[in-house]
Design an enzyme around this catalytic site. Structure first.
Site, mmCIF file in Angstrom:
data_model
loop_
_atom_site.group_PDB
_atom_site.id
_atom_site.type_symbol
_atom_site.label_atom_id
_atom_site.label_comp_id
_atom_site.label_asym_id
_atom_site.label_seq_id
_atom_site.Cartn_x
_atom_site.Cartn_y
_atom_site.Cartn_z
ATOM 1 N N SER A 93 65.247 10.702 35.550
ATOM 2 C CA SER A 93 64.233 10.967 36.578
ATOM 3 C C SER A 93 64.776 11.174 37.976
ATOM 4 C CB SER A 93 63.200 9.847 36.604
ATOM 5 O OG SER A 93 62.405 9.945 35.461
ATOM 6 N N TYR A 190 53.074 5.632 37.467
ATOM 7 C CA TYR A 190 54.184 6.557 37.163
ATOM 8 C C TYR A 190 53.910 7.332 35.879
ATOM 9 C CZ TYR A 190 59.142 7.919 36.909
ATOM 10 O OH TYR A 190 60.334 8.614 36.881
ATOM 11 N N ARG A 318 61.959 7.426 45.713
ATOM 12 C CA ARG A 318 61.724 5.987 45.846
ATOM 13 C C ARG A 318 62.323 5.490 47.157
ATOM 14 N NH1 ARG A 318 60.094 3.747 41.071
ATOM 15 N NH2 ARG A 318 60.716 4.774 39.126
#
Ligand code: HEL
Length: 406
Positions: A93, A190, A318
């Site tokens: 990811s 998510y 993030r």
């Protein structure tokens, strides 16, 4: 097993606090000195990942003092070849940040808008006209993550798809066969589906495959020679680490999961890279080499992903707030056989890429995450640490987005 200190400074960064010919006037503003990385701590975290079932692990740090690397264990359990910080691997990811950069460039070019409905670009794709492009990038669309069911039983799930080639539409259909998880915009949840739709948007807006857009917008301008979007070719070309998947059944042998199409992920996770390229990518991103200030602001505007107030998500990015107060931006990745962390400070002066060649072993992933604290916070003076701080940020499980998979 050696820590390599490369004298050449990373990407031409001047050392913070370096001796200056002219003494500073007393009133001159001081640049805060970044702590030196604790490479012993990084090594301990890599060893902990291995003690928790990873055949090998490595990290590469760049900062004002240069580049430091550490590689432990093996990248190939059969040949016994040592882990190598130049080796390529699947970054899972972390690919989402690449997709997000491409999409935000398209927003800057006026080809897409963040707060416009996905269905106005891809008519009829989604069952709800309220889902916007921003909802995808922030994981707030409510589109179910089809990979939860796909990999509910780890090895059979993986073997069922490792050689399959899915169309984007098939992946979206898998998601839409499940109930949606939230109303659009209401909550962070998510889901790989979001970044599959991001891939569809990129292809629709450009008329070209995502692989070409990664290449011309990120890989070529940054000179990332070890990075590529590989789908549906199953091999990792060149020097690479092999990936080893832990079965759910305790004591069962590791499964070599290196070769796969990664078609189940595509624009949500099919990029291959190596530590140096990941350092270059996160550093360049934070220094504004890939996005306009407006788009970088949008990307780094975050909301919490859990209740600890240490973990946040922006647009395909993030933010982790470390125990020393330092904030780092980047992404994590989990793809069968590989755990990855790729983060940089907001000023792009320091970056860390870490990888363990295993997965489905949450403790190994959590241990690998310890490289961030060591690299960005430096050595902690033992007596100064309070008990809760000593337990540390990394006592938190690494897979907070994935409770059903522990
Ligand atoms: S999951 C994550 C991580 N992301 C998401 C994405 C990625 N990776 C996946 O969706 C892979 C799921 C299967 C992984 C597999 C294993 O450990 O190899 N696990 C199982 O099959 C468990 N039954 C949110 C953790 C991220 O950090 O963003 O990468």
């Amino acid at each position: 097993m050696s820590v390599t200190l490369i004298a050449a400074l990373a990407a031409g960064i001047a050392p913070v606090g370096a001796a200056s010919a002219t003494p500073l006037a007393p009133s001159a503003p001081t640049v805060p000195t970044a702590p030196a990385p604790d490479m012993e701590g990084v090594t301990a975290a890599l060893n902990a990942a291995m003690a928790n079932g990873s055949p090998g692990a490595m990290a590469r740090y760049t900062g004002p003092g240069g580049v430091q690397t550490q590689a432990l264990g093996v990248r190939d359990r059969v040949s016994g070849a040592a882990m190598d910080t130049q080796a390529r691997f699947r970054i899972g990811s972390v690919s989402k940040t690449f997709s997000s950069v491409v999409l935000l460039q398209l927003v800057d070019e006026g080809r897409l808008e963040l707060d416009t409905a996905v269905n106005s670009y891809l008519p009829g794709l989604l069952p709800d006209d309220r889902i916007t492009v921003r909802h995808l990038l922030t994981h707030r669309s409510g589109l179910a993550d089809y990979t939860n069911a796909m990999f509910n039983h780890t090895v059979p799930g993986f073997e069922a798809v490792r050689n399959r080639v899915f169309s984007y539409q098939e992946l979206v259909d898998l998601s839409l066969s499940e109930p949606r998880t939230t109303e659009p915009g209401v909550a962070y949840k998510y889901s790989n589906t979001n970044f599959v739709v991001v891939g569809m948007l990129i292809e629709k807006a450009t008329g070209r495959p995502v692989a070409k857009e990664y290449q011309r917008r990120i890989i070529k301008p940054l000179g990332l020679r070890n990075t590529s979007y590989v789908h549906p070719e199953t091999r990792i070309k060149g020097l690479h680490a092999r990936g080893y998947l832990h079965p759910d059944e305790s004591g069962a042998p590791l499964v070599d999961s290196t070769e796969q199409t990664v078609s189940w992920a595509q624009s949500a996770g099919a990029v291959i890279s190596n530590p140096a390229d990941l350092n270059t990518f996160t550093t360049a991103l934070m220094r504004g080499r890939l996005l306009s200030p407006r788009m970088l602001d949008a990307m780094t505007t975050v909301t919490p992903t859990d209740t600890t107030n240490t973990r946040f998500y922006g647009l395909g990015l993030r933010r982790y707030d470390l125990s020393c107060g330092t904030q780092v931006y980047g992404h994590t990745g989990t793809v069968q056989g590989f755990y990855t962390y790729a983060f940089a400070t907001r000023d792009g002066r320091r970056s860390l890429a870490a990888m363990a060649n295993t997965s489905n072993r949450g403790a190994a992933n959590t241990a690998l995450g310890g490289t961030l604290e060591a690299a960005f916070c430096g050595k902690k003076p033992a007596p100064a640490i309070s008990a809760p701080m000593a337990r540390g940020f990394w006592a938190l499980p690494a897979e907070e987005d994935l409770p059903e998979r522990r």
